[in-house]
Scaffold this active site. Sequence first.
Site, PDB file in Angstrom:
ATOM      1  N   ASP A  80      -7.282   1.853   7.045  1.00 19.78           N
ATOM      2  CA  ASP A  80      -6.030   2.394   7.574  1.00 19.78           C
ATOM      3  C   ASP A  80      -6.191   3.894   7.829  1.00 19.78           C
ATOM      4  O   ASP A  80      -7.273   4.470   7.600  1.00 19.78           O
ATOM      5  CB  ASP A  80      -4.843   2.095   6.652  1.00 19.78           C
ATOM      6  CG  ASP A  80      -4.960   2.769   5.287  1.00 19.78           C
ATOM      7  OD1 ASP A  80      -5.778   3.698   5.130  1.00 19.78           O
ATOM      8  OD2 ASP A  80      -4.233   2.363   4.364  1.00 19.78           O
ATOM      9  N   ASP A 127       0.840  -1.202   0.000  1.00 16.15           N
ATOM     10  CA  ASP A 127       0.000   0.000   0.000  1.00 16.15           C
ATOM     11  C   ASP A 127       0.873   1.249   0.000  1.00 16.15           C
ATOM     12  O   ASP A 127       2.007   1.238   0.490  1.00 16.15           O
ATOM     13  CB  ASP A 127      -0.903   0.024   1.238  1.00 16.15           C
ATOM     14  CG  ASP A 127      -1.907  -1.119   1.244  1.00 16.15           C
ATOM     15  OD1 ASP A 127      -2.241  -1.616   0.156  1.00 16.15           O
ATOM     16  OD2 ASP A 127      -2.343  -1.512   2.344  1.00 16.15           O
ATOM     17  N   TYR A 140       5.414  -8.829   8.578  1.00 19.34           N
ATOM     18  CA  TYR A 140       5.042  -7.430   8.761  1.00 19.34           C
ATOM     19  C   TYR A 140       5.089  -7.044  10.236  1.00 19.34           C
ATOM     20  O   TYR A 140       4.851  -7.866  11.121  1.00 19.34           O
ATOM     21  CB  TYR A 140       3.612  -7.170   8.268  1.00 19.34           C
ATOM     22  CG  TYR A 140       3.373  -7.409   6.810  1.00 19.34           C
ATOM     23  CD1 TYR A 140       3.478  -6.368   5.873  1.00 19.34           C
ATOM     24  CD2 TYR A 140       3.005  -8.672   6.339  1.00 19.34           C
ATOM     25  CE1 TYR A 140       3.230  -6.588   4.531  1.00 19.34           C
ATOM     26  CE2 TYR A 140       2.758  -8.897   4.992  1.00 19.34           C
ATOM     27  CZ  TYR A 140       2.875  -7.852   4.098  1.00 19.34           C
ATOM     28  OH  TYR A 140       2.643  -8.070   2.770  1.00 19.34           O
ATOM     29  N   ARG A 164      -4.570  -5.023   6.785  1.00 19.64           N
ATOM     30  CA  ARG A 164      -5.652  -4.087   7.128  1.00 19.64           C
ATOM     31  C   ARG A 164      -6.906  -4.832   7.545  1.00 19.64           C
ATOM     32  O   ARG A 164      -7.602  -4.447   8.500  1.00 19.64           O
ATOM     33  CB  ARG A 164      -5.948  -3.175   5.936  1.00 19.64           C
ATOM     34  CG  ARG A 164      -4.888  -2.106   5.698  1.00 19.64           C
ATOM     35  CD  ARG A 164      -5.220  -1.274   4.474  1.00 19.64           C
ATOM     36  NE  ARG A 164      -5.094  -2.009   3.229  1.00 19.64           N
ATOM     37  CZ  ARG A 164      -5.879  -1.865   2.171  1.00 19.64           C
ATOM     38  NH1 ARG A 164      -6.885  -1.003   2.206  1.00 19.64           N
ATOM     39  NH2 ARG A 164      -5.669  -2.563   1.073  1.00 19.64           N
TER      40      ARG A 164
END
Length: 349
Positions: free
Chosen positions: A162, A120, A148, A255
């Site tokens: 987000d 993203d 992550y 997300r």
Amino acid sequence: MAAAEAAVVSSSLETDTARVPGTAGTAAATAATSSATAAAAAVAAAARTGSEATASKAALATKLLSLSGVFAVHKPKGPTSAELLNRLKEKLLAEAGMPSPEWAKRKKQTLKIGHGGTLDSAARGVLVVGIGRGTKMLTSMLSGSKRYTAIGELGKATDTLDSTGKVTEEKPYDKITQEDIEGILQKFTGNIMQVPPLYSALKKDGQRLSTLMKRGEIVEAKPARPVTVYSLSLQKFQPPFFTLDVECGGGFYIRSLVSDIGKELSSCANVLELTRTKQGPFTLEEHALPEDKWTIDDIAQSLEHCSSLLPAELALKKSKPEESNEQVLSCEYITLNETKGEEDIIKAS
């Protein structure tokens, strides 16, 4: 006698005076000749420098066309993965001085460069790039796990899931404890079903869902699909913020995970910060090139260093000799989305 001496002195003075203009003329002529010689030397030096620069650029262009393999770059927050790839392409082209008139006279050759595993725009971290034959390695290379670090914010839900989106809901979170979060993480570990975000690279009728959403069009959520989470742990909890360490397979959306955790806690949540620390065998600290290292030589070194990370069968493919024809460069981007089997090809001349 005095008059004779005076005449001699006068004659001597006149003679010396008469000689001065001749000497000055000679000096001027010499200076002019020297200037002309210097100018000619400067022109010759410039020509040599220009020839050397052209030869150097041609050598760099040839080296660029010969690059083949997979390496990693460090994507900062802000640009999309595609925009970052375009920036990388432009830097390489500028360094190699391509395309140039002399190259344009030659036959056309396509240099392929692409990335696998979209990040993203608000995220940072490892972005794997394939160049030359390396674009064909991306699917195999990215079948492994990704890791992550995500910072979630409790109490707020957004349309993008987000911090870049509009707040759509707010709920209390003050009673949520660290033990509450740790107690539900097991539900999101292993082989699970996950509904992907509406703002995503997934497509409907050939267009990205995120593009349709930005146009204000009504988009239905994609059905839940199977994904894999290899490990999930809570690293820090300082309400309303919580930090997760996640290792997952392809097609997984952090997300959606953070949003689902918020719902499971009878609240809501969105992603505040997201960093990809590992993609396949490539790590952020060891392998990802920062932008000041996006040079032909640095990438060549990185390709050599990263070749040891390739599976044996891919390394064998990489070792095949490249075509040696010196040809003009056009660019082809091959972007592999998170969804397995889905491929976008974007060409740029």
